[in-house]
Design an enzyme around this catalytic site. Structure first.
Site: not given
Lengths: 366, 366
Positions: A121, A143, A185, A227, A237, A241, A245, A248, A252, A264
């Site tokens: 946990r 994330k 990035e 960031k 997000e 946030r 993207n 993206h 993606h 990527h």
């Protein structure tokens, strides 16, 4: 009907530090031990990082419990690897008083962070990113996750690291293509939030590409600041946030349509050019500025047009499954200017007419 | 060394409701929809619950996306089942705007709750417990998880439900042994926190064993109040919540030593008698009160002595791996009186000399 209320207590605000330097990898374990005392350490890394010698530098030859992911990359980013990491922790008789050290690129950080999030946990994780993409982006912000057979990051958790140690010396051994893809990035951060940073990248590209330590530290610092600013305003997000993207939505789709043969950052480079063109089509930005963006990406060595053989309908289909999509209509993060994101009615991801998107994609493929 | 701080924002206090009634199962989905609007529903249940007709009652024959766990129980409580649940959600094109409905006993609630905690980095779960143990204990408090090959709940998350709906009518179909084992949690709550509740159980055992609806609602209500009180004061089990482990130090060891052939509540019954005897050995409680506890457990039909063939050294070894153990020395939750837990220096789980534990275990086995 009887009714009982269960209160869930507030969680206080907290913080963690990103420490940026060079030649400090050998001091990270003692620093992590000082930060989180009385905990056993468990290192998660991958075979590439071991081959590059970074595990040896981190442990200084001492025996530390660890799991080495192999094969490297997305191929291992699944629940099976999480089970192997946890099995290794249990085989070493580790319990809740463990700190996980994630040493590697984005996929290592995602997997180690997720394993830490769900082991007994939740135990702390310290991120030690070793690639341009992980240092600029994925190690910061909490994330974590792994893929299912059907989608990326289908399993995941928000699990803030207890600290992030960025030693830019680790970039020296990085494969040229990986190194360059990660710079996408940096360009993204500059476009979203910092015109001065864009000028820096434009003027100092020789030093950047030569991996000059001062330039690398500067990039790590500016990337981390941008960031950090974004994620601390919207950690889960819900709106702001989403600007991360940028590039993206199309990016993606390109990754998916090319069967992940592009890295990527390479796909995101194309996605940023697409977002620039879509912006122009809806009256944002101008061709001269987009030209500057394309020039910087091209100097890095990143693609700015669609690879051959990618059909527009395939991209559109993939975009309808984008996480920012609402009722299967994709939304886009757009720029007002270099260093400034566009927002509409308080939303940072906006809808664009499908024919506009289609026209831009066709143009990029011609 | 450059240093950047990332702030992690506070999370405000919240709450969720436990709703207790009978004959309300058919209204749960619309109530969950009203509570969490604009979300798709996904039901996780198991083959026993379906066979008992509760899924049919819940959905009122309407088609709702679902996953039915089979085989039932601990055997399925692993990452493989989590992957199957998530695959089923993805096959139904469900995304972040999903609410998971957990319909079943403790293992269903644990698995559905954990799947909800990690699907797309977390979606809400509504717990609809259908067994005595789940209604008294596991559906409340936000603990979710699955087992590894080496330990129970090796993987998990704290993930509070958005609501808990307890329809005591679901207990009518419960197998006699399961029903009785779950009552051990009621005895545990009474011993820890509520002498009056212990008197109620003692005086109304006929109604309880007959599953009288009023008695069932009363038990659900008192159990929920006690569990809610404890978990809202210590949601992540840093201290007070450990009292819910009363009887569990020996109980878990008995479960493990018998190869899980005893039900959890049966093992906990033995564990509570052991804890009572250990308490007496260190000067807490008295034989007359322990006799009352044994009598109530015996009337329910729960075991109060060790099953044949269980060796004391095997139990001691298993206890050294208990989660409350510090440096492999097990700690015990003990009572000062019926309805009152003992604490020492602010700690609710205390160390006991090994020879005392050994003596009590030997006595229970003779």
């Amino acid at each position: 009907m009887k009714e009982i209320e269960v209160k869930t207590p507030a969680r206080p605000a907290g913080s963690y530090k990103i420490l940026i330097s060079h030649g400090m990898l050998g001091k990270v374990l003692s620093a992590a031990g000082a930060l989180l005392p009385k905990r056993s350490l468990f290192i998660v890394t991958d075979a590439n990082v071991v081959a590059a010698g970074h595990l040896q530098t981190l442990t200084r030859g001492k025996k530390v419990n660890k799991y080495v992911i192999e094969p490297c990359g997305e191929e291992s980013k699944n629940l099976g690897t999480i089970a192997k990491i946890v099995d290794a922790m249990e085989a070493a008789s580790l319990g809740r008083d463990t700190t996980v050290i994630a040493l590697g690129g984005g996929t290592v950080g995602d997997m180690a962070g997720f394993a830490a999030a769900i082991f007994k946990r939740g135990v702390p994780v310290v991120q030690v990113p070793t690639t341009t993409v992980a240092q600029a982006d994925s190690a910061i912000g909490g994330k974590t996750g792994v893929d299912s057979s059907q989608s990326k990051n289908a399993y995941g958790a928000f699990h803030h690291p207890s600290a992030v140690f960025i030693d830019v010396d680790t970039l020296k051994t990085l494969d040229e293509r990986q190194f360059k893809a990660g710079l996408a990035e940096s360009v993204k951060h500059a476009l979203l939030a910092d015109a001065e940073y864009f000028e820096y990248l434009d003027k100092n590209m020789d030093e950047v590409l030569a991996r000059d330590p001062d330039a690398m530290e500067h990039l790590a610092e500016v990337n981390s600041r941008i960031k950090a600013f974004v994620v601390q305003h919207d950690p889960e997000e819900k709106n702001l946030r989403r600007i991360l993207n940028y590039g993206h939505t199309v990016g993606h789709a390109v990754e998916s349509a090319t069967g992940y043969s592009l890295l990527h950052g390479e796909a995101i480079a194309i996605g940023m050019v697409a977002a620039g063109k879509i912006g122009m089509a809806v009256g944002l930005g101008d061709g001269r500025k987009l030209g500057r963006v394309e020039k910087v990406l091209d100097r890095i060595g990143l693609p700015v047009v669609m690879p051959k053989g990618i059909e527009t309908p395939v991209l559109l289909e993939a975009m309808s499954r984008d996480k920012k999509a609402v009722s299967k209509r994709p939304r886009f993060v757009l720029l007002e200017d270099i260093g400034k994101v566009h927002s509409k009615d308080g939303q940072w991801a906006v809808e664009v007419p499908e024919e506009t998107v289609e026209k831009v994609l066709a143009e990029l493929s011609s």
